[in-house]
Design a protein around this motif. Structure first.
Motif, PDB file in Angstrom:
ATOM      1  N   GLU A   1     100.241   4.751 -16.457  1.00 54.76           N
ATOM      2  CA  GLU A   1      99.409   4.381 -15.321  1.00 54.76           C
ATOM      3  C   GLU A   1      98.457   5.516 -14.959  1.00 54.76           C
ATOM      4  OE1 GLU A   1     103.636   2.754 -14.356  1.00 54.76           O
ATOM      5  OE2 GLU A   1     102.739   4.572 -15.198  1.00 54.76           O
TER       6      GLU A   1
ATOM      7  N   ARG B   1      91.394   1.284  -7.960  1.00 54.03           N
ATOM      8  CA  ARG B   1      91.732   0.487  -9.123  1.00 54.03           C
ATOM      9  C   ARG B   1      92.685   1.262 -10.005  1.00 54.03           C
ATOM     10  NH1 ARG B   1      88.111  -2.009 -14.065  1.00 54.03           N
ATOM     11  NH2 ARG B   1      88.057   0.210 -14.672  1.00 54.03           N
TER      12      ARG B   1
ATOM     13  N   SER C   1      94.953   1.572 -13.451  1.00 52.36           N
ATOM     14  CA  SER C   1      94.918   1.161 -14.842  1.00 52.36           C
ATOM     15  C   SER C   1      96.256   1.461 -15.493  1.00 52.36           C
ATOM     16  CB  SER C   1      93.811   1.892 -15.603  1.00 52.36           C
ATOM     17  OG  SER C   1      92.539   1.591 -15.079  1.00 52.36           O
ATOM     18  N   CYS C   2      96.613   0.643 -16.453  1.00 51.66           N
ATOM     19  CA  CYS C   2      97.835   0.839 -17.217  1.00 51.66           C
ATOM     20  C   CYS C   2      97.500   0.657 -18.681  1.00 51.66           C
ATOM     21  CB  CYS C   2      98.912  -0.149 -16.776  1.00 51.66           C
ATOM     22  SG  CYS C   2     100.413  -0.125 -17.775  1.00 51.66           S
TER      23      CYS C   2
ATOM     24  N   ARG D   1      93.690  -8.163 -17.047  1.00 56.13           N
ATOM     25  CA  ARG D   1      94.039  -7.466 -18.278  1.00 56.13           C
ATOM     26  C   ARG D   1      92.933  -7.628 -19.297  1.00 56.13           C
ATOM     27  NH1 ARG D   1      99.533  -9.940 -20.253  1.00 56.13           N
ATOM     28  NH2 ARG D   1      99.205  -8.509 -22.023  1.00 56.13           N
TER      29      ARG D   1
ATOM     30  N   THR E   1      94.975  -2.822 -21.948  1.00 58.12           N
ATOM     31  CA  THR E   1      94.977  -2.279 -20.599  1.00 58.12           C
ATOM     32  C   THR E   1      95.126  -3.390 -19.562  1.00 58.12           C
ATOM     33  OG1 THR E   1      93.559  -0.442 -21.287  1.00 58.12           O
ATOM     34  CG2 THR E   1      93.720  -0.871 -18.937  1.00 58.12           C
TER      35      THR E   1
ATOM     36  N   TYR F   1      94.987  -3.933 -15.243  1.00 60.53           N
ATOM     37  CA  TYR F   1      94.410  -3.310 -14.063  1.00 60.53           C
ATOM     38  C   TYR F   1      94.984  -3.918 -12.791  1.00 60.53           C
ATOM     39  CZ  TYR F   1      90.877  -2.134 -17.562  1.00 60.53           C
ATOM     40  OH  TYR F   1      90.232  -1.703 -18.695  1.00 60.53           O
TER      41      TYR F   1
ATOM     42  N   GLN G   1      93.274  -4.070  -9.094  1.00 56.48           N
ATOM     43  CA  GLN G   1      92.229  -3.760  -8.132  1.00 56.48           C
ATOM     44  C   GLN G   1      92.795  -3.948  -6.743  1.00 56.48           C
ATOM     45  OE1 GLN G   1      88.920  -2.683  -8.605  1.00 56.48           O
ATOM     46  NE2 GLN G   1      89.039  -2.406  -6.376  1.00 56.48           N
TER      47      GLN G   1
ATOM     48  N   CYS H   1     103.617   0.199 -13.619  1.00 53.04           N
ATOM     49  CA  CYS H   1     103.243  -0.853 -14.541  1.00 53.04           C
ATOM     50  C   CYS H   1     104.475  -1.280 -15.331  1.00 53.04           C
ATOM     51  CB  CYS H   1     102.159  -0.339 -15.483  1.00 53.04           C
ATOM     52  SG  CYS H   1     101.589  -1.513 -16.717  1.00 53.04           S
TER      53      CYS H   1
END
Length: 122
Positions: free
Chosen positions: A6, A19, A21-22, A72, A78, A80, A82, A96
């Motif tokens: 993450e 935001r 992300s993973c 995704r 990835t 996400y 938000q 994640c």
């Protein structure tokens, strides 16, 4: 087998946005349901959102519905999150997760990231 990392956490004021992300390893990313959980100090791990392997469906906790959006990009491996209109009660470590089935229970997931801290000031 699947590694998740993450990023994107930080400190924001109430009403702000972040935001997350993973990034996932492997070419089989699209085979997994992806989800986000969070855990505040002294509290249980809490379901936030999940998204199907094809992005055809998503599920949100009532506490974040209308404010958070999960998405995704399978080409980028990835997922996400938000987060808009953030509240102090959103403060937590966000994790994640990846799994083979839909579940709002943390016990039903197979892989976890290390977490990223989100802090929302009042």
């Amino acid at each position: 087998q699947v590694q998740l990392v993450e990023s994107g956490g930080g400190l924001v004021q109430a009403g702000g946005s972040l935001r997350l992300s993973c990034a996932a390893s492997g070419r089989t990313f699209s085979s997994y349901v992806m989800g986000w959980f969070r855990q505040a100090p002294g509290k249980e791990r809490e379901f936030v959102a999940l998204i199907s392997w094809s992005s055809s469906g998503a599920l949100y906790a009532d506490s974040v519905k209308g404010r958070f959006t999960i998405s995704r990009d399978n080409a980028k491996n990835t997922v996400y999150l938000q987060m808009n209109s953030l509240k102090p009660e959103d403060t937590a470590v966000y994790y994640c997760a990846a799994g083979r089935k839909y579940s709002a229970n943390a016990q039903g997931w197979d892989y976890w990231g290390q977490g990223t801290q989100v802090t929302v000031s009042s």
